[in-house]
Write an enzyme that holds these catalytic residues in place. Sequence first.
Site, PDB file in Angstrom:
ATOM      1  N   LYS A  93       0.840  -1.204   0.000  1.00 54.41           N
ATOM      2  CA  LYS A  93       0.000   0.000   0.000  1.00 54.41           C
ATOM      3  C   LYS A  93       0.880   1.261   0.000  1.00 54.41           C
ATOM      4  O   LYS A  93       0.646   2.167  -0.792  1.00 54.41           O
ATOM      5  CB  LYS A  93      -0.945  -0.008   1.223  1.00 54.41           C
ATOM      6  CG  LYS A  93      -1.945  -1.181   1.173  1.00 54.41           C
ATOM      7  CD  LYS A  93      -2.978  -1.130   2.265  1.00 54.41           C
ATOM      8  CE  LYS A  93      -2.476  -1.589   3.613  1.00 54.41           C
ATOM      9  NZ  LYS A  93      -2.155  -3.040   3.689  1.00 54.41           N
ATOM     10  N   THR A  94       1.892   1.274   0.872  1.00 58.81           N
ATOM     11  CA  THR A  94       2.798   2.434   0.899  1.00 58.81           C
ATOM     12  C   THR A  94       3.524   2.548  -0.432  1.00 58.81           C
ATOM     13  O   THR A  94       3.669   3.638  -0.996  1.00 58.81           O
ATOM     14  CB  THR A  94       3.835   2.283   2.038  1.00 58.81           C
ATOM     15  OG1 THR A  94       3.144   1.980   3.246  1.00 58.81           O
ATOM     16  CG2 THR A  94       4.664   3.537   2.206  1.00 58.81           C
ATOM     17  N   ASP A 138      -1.123   6.377   6.616  1.00 59.65           N
ATOM     18  CA  ASP A 138      -1.216   4.942   6.925  1.00 59.65           C
ATOM     19  C   ASP A 138      -2.136   4.752   8.133  1.00 59.65           C
ATOM     20  O   ASP A 138      -2.295   5.678   8.943  1.00 59.65           O
ATOM     21  CB  ASP A 138       0.202   4.424   7.235  1.00 59.65           C
ATOM     22  CG  ASP A 138       0.296   2.919   7.023  1.00 59.65           C
ATOM     23  OD1 ASP A 138      -0.674   2.305   6.538  1.00 59.65           O
ATOM     24  OD2 ASP A 138       1.359   2.355   7.354  1.00 59.65           O
ATOM     25  N   THR A 187      -5.718  -1.651   7.098  1.00 61.09           N
ATOM     26  CA  THR A 187      -5.932  -3.101   7.104  1.00 61.09           C
ATOM     27  C   THR A 187      -7.375  -3.391   7.489  1.00 61.09           C
ATOM     28  O   THR A 187      -7.798  -4.536   7.489  1.00 61.09           O
ATOM     29  CB  THR A 187      -5.001  -3.764   8.141  1.00 61.09           C
ATOM     30  OG1 THR A 187      -5.152  -3.073   9.386  1.00 61.09           O
ATOM     31  CG2 THR A 187      -3.554  -3.708   7.706  1.00 61.09           C
ATOM     32  N   ARG A 246       6.567  -8.168   1.321  1.00 56.11           N
ATOM     33  CA  ARG A 246       7.439  -7.710   2.417  1.00 56.11           C
ATOM     34  C   ARG A 246       8.094  -8.908   3.112  1.00 56.11           C
ATOM     35  O   ARG A 246       9.267  -8.881   3.460  1.00 56.11           O
ATOM     36  CB  ARG A 246       6.625  -6.894   3.427  1.00 56.11           C
ATOM     37  CG  ARG A 246       7.484  -6.346   4.563  1.00 56.11           C
ATOM     38  CD  ARG A 246       6.633  -5.696   5.636  1.00 56.11           C
ATOM     39  NE  ARG A 246       5.997  -4.498   5.138  1.00 56.11           N
ATOM     40  CZ  ARG A 246       4.926  -3.920   5.694  1.00 56.11           C
ATOM     41  NH1 ARG A 246       4.365  -4.459   6.761  1.00 56.11           N
ATOM     42  NH2 ARG A 246       4.420  -2.829   5.189  1.00 56.11           N
TER      43      ARG A 246
END
Length: 362
Positions: A93-94, A138, A187, A246
Amino acid sequence: MAIVPSGDRSGSAPRRRPSPAAAPPAPGPEPRLVDPTACDPGGREDSLRPRRLDDYIGQRELKQVLRIAVEATRARGEALDHVLLYGPPGLGKTTMALVLAEELGVRCRITSAPALERPRDIVGLLVNLQPHEVLFIDEIHRLNRVAEEILYPAMEDFRLDLTVGQGAGARTRSLPIVPFTLVGATTRAGSLSSPLRDRFGLIQRLEFYDLEDLQAIVQRAAALLAIDLEPAAALEVARRCRGTPRIANRLLRRVRDVASVAGHGRIGPELVDEALRLHRVDGRGLDASDRRLLTLLLESHGGGPVGLETLAAALGEDPTTLETVVEPFLLQLGFLQRTSRGRMLTAAGRAHLDGDGGERAA
Ligand code: ADE
């Protein structure tokens, strides 16, 4: 001087956005404008992030939607509509917020909701934006009500409604700000208030990655880190990273450590297996927390159903972490089921504990 949002617009429907107050950046090749000090400076993850949509592997639908939106926005010379990205952690997302900024030729300002505790935190960010910049927030579901209410007119009309002063001397001021794009990440899309959710023009879910995309992501990362990795070894990392880039990149670094200590140059699948066993990552990518959850369900509750709170208490975990970080991949694998009466271990989950999970866990 107290600065608070003025009035309560929380229920009002979002209005159309006015045309931008300033010219957009010129189209065509542009310098990289992502501010390296604003986003994970020197961070490990940062060096492996794709910079452009063309380099971003997977999430095809998301890329298609955003590519069209970016192209149309640039052609109109406007700020991109606000974007809400939701899905499990670690799926990019980032990274996507940074990619969007790069594609738009603007800077990306990164923050997270817990850092926006006081009204002046969010006001400070908003008034310092340049036209069409991306503001990434975020964990946006954790914004407090005051910060949310500052955001409503900012997102809708590029305006801050502030009350300056206190008591009898308090006055309301409306302050124009530049057109900008808010990219929110969460999330927990369900935890966002509906007035906030309604102000995003694009709402997109990030999915777990398939094996082929994960293998490509691992191979790309290996090339960037100058790791000599066989394709079968990249596939083995892909199989064991919980569908999450990640985690794939983290596992790759652990494999590299084992390879360098063992004096291996080229890394094959056997070495990946050895390294990941050492780190207690099993053949399907489950780690110790995943197996503890499944084992608790089986051994203490006969497979369930068991309530989330009960499981969390027994595991010493926070229920939200369990629900948003641990469970999504177990659900995706079909090892766990959420029912109205609680969580249940599936037959596949049982088989995994009996076979692969038991054998291949360290
Ligand atoms: N590294 C992490 N996520 C990635 C992605 N989606 N594409 C390419 N490289 C990545």
